[in-house]
Design a protein around this motif. Structure first.
Motif: not given
Lengths: 246, 246
Positions: A27-34
């Motif tokens: 979830e953290d990685q997705a938040h960062y990219l998106l």
């Protein structure tokens, strides 16, 4: 070297990397990219895991709180890790973040916090330090992600030293010998660089260091430096004489 | 060198310094000594002006918004200034402050901001930069306070170059030659170190640089660095091979 390009998008992942693989982002990685980088479905970025080189990957299956990466092709082979330990007395929070970033940019292989008598930081947040290491590695094109060791008391670290590694100690009281001459006189083998706390080592600690055969003191000129400046300066000289700047 | 000791109290003053002299402090200086450092009447500190060495002085005539310093004795002779120009593309505010501090710690003699095509800083506050230089000099035991030049356009700075000074350019596209070898091949004479903007010089600017006989490109290893890290690393190598770290 390159001066950092603020537009590069590069992500550290835990999983293995191979062609055609799909990686479900946290979830953290997705938040960062998106939401931080504002990437959309189909965007390309670089991924690395510290073991399998650097790969181009495409962002897919974008949902509100998640996304997948499709691993496309390897763009850089994994490079051999350097073997430079970096021992340092942690500073307070924001200054410590800075010090950790600098060490990653300078290519150290292990960050080893040591607690000295004059260490200022009250409590060391290892999770934050590891997150900082990964962020710096992402931003600075590093393929080898340095390890972060548990903090240990300075005297215990010295007592437990394995003699094969030379410890280069930036000594505020060293005699004014040219540091390149000092470094040239060190034998082959792995190295460590030690930066003391602001205010310096206390006399007992300094004597402990200077009594050990694996320790070499170097002088870094006539001016006073902040600890993170001394770290970059010392690591530049070590890289240029003994590391991968040759 | 010494790692900075957070307890030292050191003040830059404009006036000449000689034994028995009395210096009336400005309101800002009095505020700093009385309310930031919390010194009281009779306290000793170190003062310097960039010309007359470093002196011990005692705080006297403390009033609500003012105080006087009585200059007692010289504790360090003025040292010869180094002759290293530092050209850099200004960054945004807090990062720029950091970059200026680092340059002072590394002993440059002139800070010369240059505006490149990719320079990020929108507006350069020279007063703030000068205040930062003085603060860094106070904290880092520097006796020679570097000059700060007006910002100039990068191409104009190169066109107006006086050929006697070698310009060392940290080139992200340089071939991987050991920087100590590159520096050893430079002839005698004064030096300048140039750090480009994050994102690098544009191709026109890079060609302009490489076409000039006074320019030497150096390589700083295989990793990407922030501009302030590259500055400290390059200045460490220059100080160690050509400056006052010998």
């Amino acid at each position: 070297m390159a001066i950092r390009d603020l537009t590069s998008e590069r992500l550290y992942v835990d999983s293995g990397l191979s062609e055609g693989q799909h990686i479900v982002l946290s979830e953290d990685q997705a938040h960062y990219l998106l939401h931080v980088l504002r990437l959309t479905a189909g965007a390309s970025l670089l991924v690395f895991n510290g073991r399998d080189g650097e790969w181009r990957a495409d962002l897919k299956d974008v949902k509100k709180r998640g996304a997948t990466l499709a691993v496309i092709e390897r763009v850089r082979e994994q490079t051999a890790a350097s073997d430079i330990d970096y021992l340092f007395a942690p500073l307070k929070r924001s200054r410590l973040d800075y010090m950790v970033q600098k060490a990653v940019e300078m290519g150290v292989s292990r960050l080893r916090p040591v607690i000295t008598h004059r260490t200022i930081a009250e409590r060391i947040n290892l999770e934050r330090m590891r997150a900082n290491v990964i962020e710096a590695a992402e931003q600075c094109g590093v393929l080898n992600v340095p390890d972060v060791s548990e903090p240990v008391r300075f005297d215990k670290a010295i007592d437990a030293w394995s003699d094969g590694r030379t410890l280069i100690f930036c000594d505020e009281s060293a005699s004014a010998e040219a540091p390149l001459d000092t470094l040239a006189a060190i034998g082959h083998g792995p190295l460590a660089v030690l930066i003391g706390p602001e205010g310096g080592f206390d006399p007992v600690e300094r004597n402990l260091l200077l009594s050990r055969p694996f320790v070499t003191a170097i002088w870094l000129g006539p001016r006073i430096m902040r600890a993170d400046t001394a770290a970059v300066a010392a690591l530049a000289l070590v890289n240029a004489t003994r590391g991968d700047w040759r």
